[in-house]
Design a protein around this motif. Structure first.
Motif, PDB file in Angstrom:
ATOM      1  N   ARG A  27      38.036  50.943  47.479  1.00 61.39           N
ATOM      2  CA  ARG A  27      37.950  49.966  46.401  1.00 61.39           C
ATOM      3  C   ARG A  27      36.982  48.842  46.738  1.00 61.39           C
ATOM      4  NH1 ARG A  27      43.352  48.817  46.734  1.00 61.39           N
ATOM      5  NH2 ARG A  27      44.355  50.816  46.684  1.00 61.39           N
ATOM      6  N   ILE A  28      37.007  48.376  47.980  1.00 64.11           N
ATOM      7  CA  ILE A  28      36.112  47.283  48.386  1.00 64.11           C
ATOM      8  C   ILE A  28      34.661  47.753  48.399  1.00 64.11           C
ATOM      9  CG2 ILE A  28      35.469  45.793  50.324  1.00 64.11           C
ATOM     10  CD1 ILE A  28      38.446  45.431  50.855  1.00 64.11           C
ATOM     11  N   ARG A  29      34.416  48.982  48.859  1.00 63.39           N
ATOM     12  CA  ARG A  29      33.054  49.523  48.835  1.00 63.39           C
ATOM     13  C   ARG A  29      32.547  49.643  47.400  1.00 63.39           C
ATOM     14  NH1 ARG A  29      33.441  54.396  53.230  1.00 63.39           N
ATOM     15  NH2 ARG A  29      33.062  53.125  55.084  1.00 63.39           N
ATOM     16  N   PHE A  30      33.430  50.074  46.521  1.00 59.52           N
ATOM     17  CA  PHE A  30      33.078  50.217  45.111  1.00 59.52           C
ATOM     18  C   PHE A  30      32.719  48.857  44.518  1.00 59.52           C
ATOM     19  CE2 PHE A  30      32.967  52.937  41.484  1.00 59.52           C
ATOM     20  CZ  PHE A  30      33.315  52.159  40.396  1.00 59.52           C
ATOM     21  N   GLN A  31      33.509  47.849  44.817  1.00 61.82           N
ATOM     22  CA  GLN A  31      33.230  46.503  44.326  1.00 61.82           C
ATOM     23  C   GLN A  31      31.906  45.976  44.880  1.00 61.82           C
ATOM     24  OE1 GLN A  31      36.618  44.192  45.432  1.00 61.82           O
ATOM     25  NE2 GLN A  31      37.922  45.005  43.801  1.00 61.82           N
ATOM     26  N   ALA A  32      31.616  46.292  46.146  1.00 55.82           N
ATOM     27  CA  ALA A  32      30.368  45.831  46.755  1.00 55.82           C
ATOM     28  C   ALA A  32      29.171  46.457  46.045  1.00 55.82           C
ATOM     29  CB  ALA A  32      30.346  46.166  48.237  1.00 55.82           C
ATOM     30  N   LYS A  33      29.296  47.712  45.656  1.00 51.77           N
ATOM     31  CA  LYS A  33      28.206  48.370  44.930  1.00 51.77           C
ATOM     32  C   LYS A  33      28.009  47.779  43.536  1.00 51.77           C
ATOM     33  CE  LYS A  33      26.949  51.383  47.941  1.00 51.77           C
ATOM     34  NZ  LYS A  33      25.637  51.393  48.553  1.00 51.77           N
ATOM     35  N   LEU A  34      29.065  47.227  42.981  1.00 49.13           N
ATOM     36  CA  LEU A  34      28.969  46.600  41.666  1.00 49.13           C
ATOM     37  C   LEU A  34      28.424  45.179  41.747  1.00 49.13           C
ATOM     38  CD1 LEU A  34      32.276  47.806  39.986  1.00 49.13           C
ATOM     39  CD2 LEU A  34      29.956  48.606  39.545  1.00 49.13           C
ATOM     40  N   GLY A  35      28.225  44.683  42.964  1.00 55.35           N
ATOM     41  CA  GLY A  35      27.630  43.368  43.120  1.00 55.35           C
ATOM     42  C   GLY A  35      28.591  42.267  43.499  1.00 55.35           C
ATOM     43  N   GLN A  36      29.836  42.608  43.728  1.00 54.64           N
ATOM     44  CA  GLN A  36      30.800  41.597  44.150  1.00 54.64           C
ATOM     45  C   GLN A  36      30.820  41.571  45.677  1.00 54.64           C
ATOM     46  OE1 GLN A  36      34.438  42.872  42.395  1.00 54.64           O
ATOM     47  NE2 GLN A  36      33.760  42.449  40.301  1.00 54.64           N
ATOM     48  N   ASN A  37      30.235  40.563  46.275  1.00 56.46           N
ATOM     49  CA  ASN A  37      30.070  40.519  47.726  1.00 56.46           C
ATOM     50  C   ASN A  37      31.166  39.737  48.427  1.00 56.46           C
ATOM     51  OD1 ASN A  37      27.682  41.975  47.572  1.00 56.46           O
ATOM     52  ND2 ASN A  37      26.450  40.129  47.278  1.00 56.46           N
ATOM     53  N   GLU A  38      32.293  39.566  47.815  1.00 57.71           N
ATOM     54  CA  GLU A  38      33.360  38.771  48.405  1.00 57.71           C
ATOM     55  C   GLU A  38      34.131  39.520  49.488  1.00 57.71           C
ATOM     56  OE1 GLU A  38      35.772  37.454  45.183  1.00 57.71           O
ATOM     57  OE2 GLU A  38      34.131  36.398  44.218  1.00 57.71           O
ATOM     58  N   GLY A  39      34.039  40.829  49.549  1.00 56.64           N
ATOM     59  CA  GLY A  39      34.858  41.604  50.467  1.00 56.64           C
ATOM     60  C   GLY A  39      34.157  42.099  51.714  1.00 56.64           C
TER      61      GLY A  39
END
Length: 87
Positions: A27-39
């Motif tokens: 889930r965190i990798r997926f969010q990082a690919k979407l541009g959310q760099n908080e994780g």
């Protein structure tokens, strides 16, 4: 997570926690690919936690618990004769 805490878990708990951590890592990798760099920090922690869990599981599978394996020779050991015994 601390290694001592992980070592106290049973085999079933290790498997469950590994699955949970893997799903969270996805889930965190997926969010990082979407541009959310908080994780980014959490990503690194999860990767290390998964590695620790797998290490403890492997140690249990091969029968070691943090101790270095002792090399054992398959050849029989012959006793050396002293000079007095040879005569």
């Amino acid at each position: 997570m601390e290694l001592t805490k992980i070592r106290n878990w049973s085999d079933d708990e290790l498997k469950i926690e590994e699955v949970k951590a893997s799903e969270q890592l996805f889930r965190i990798r997926f969010q990082a690919k979407l541009g959310q760099n908080e994780g980014v920090k959490k990503l690194r922690e999860l990767r290390k936690d998964i590695a620790r869990i797998k290490t403890v599981a492997r140690e249990r599978a091969i029968g070691i618990h943090g101790a270095a394996p002792v090399a054992v020779s398959a050849a029989p050991v012959k006793a050396k004769k002293t000079k007095k015994e040879a005569k």
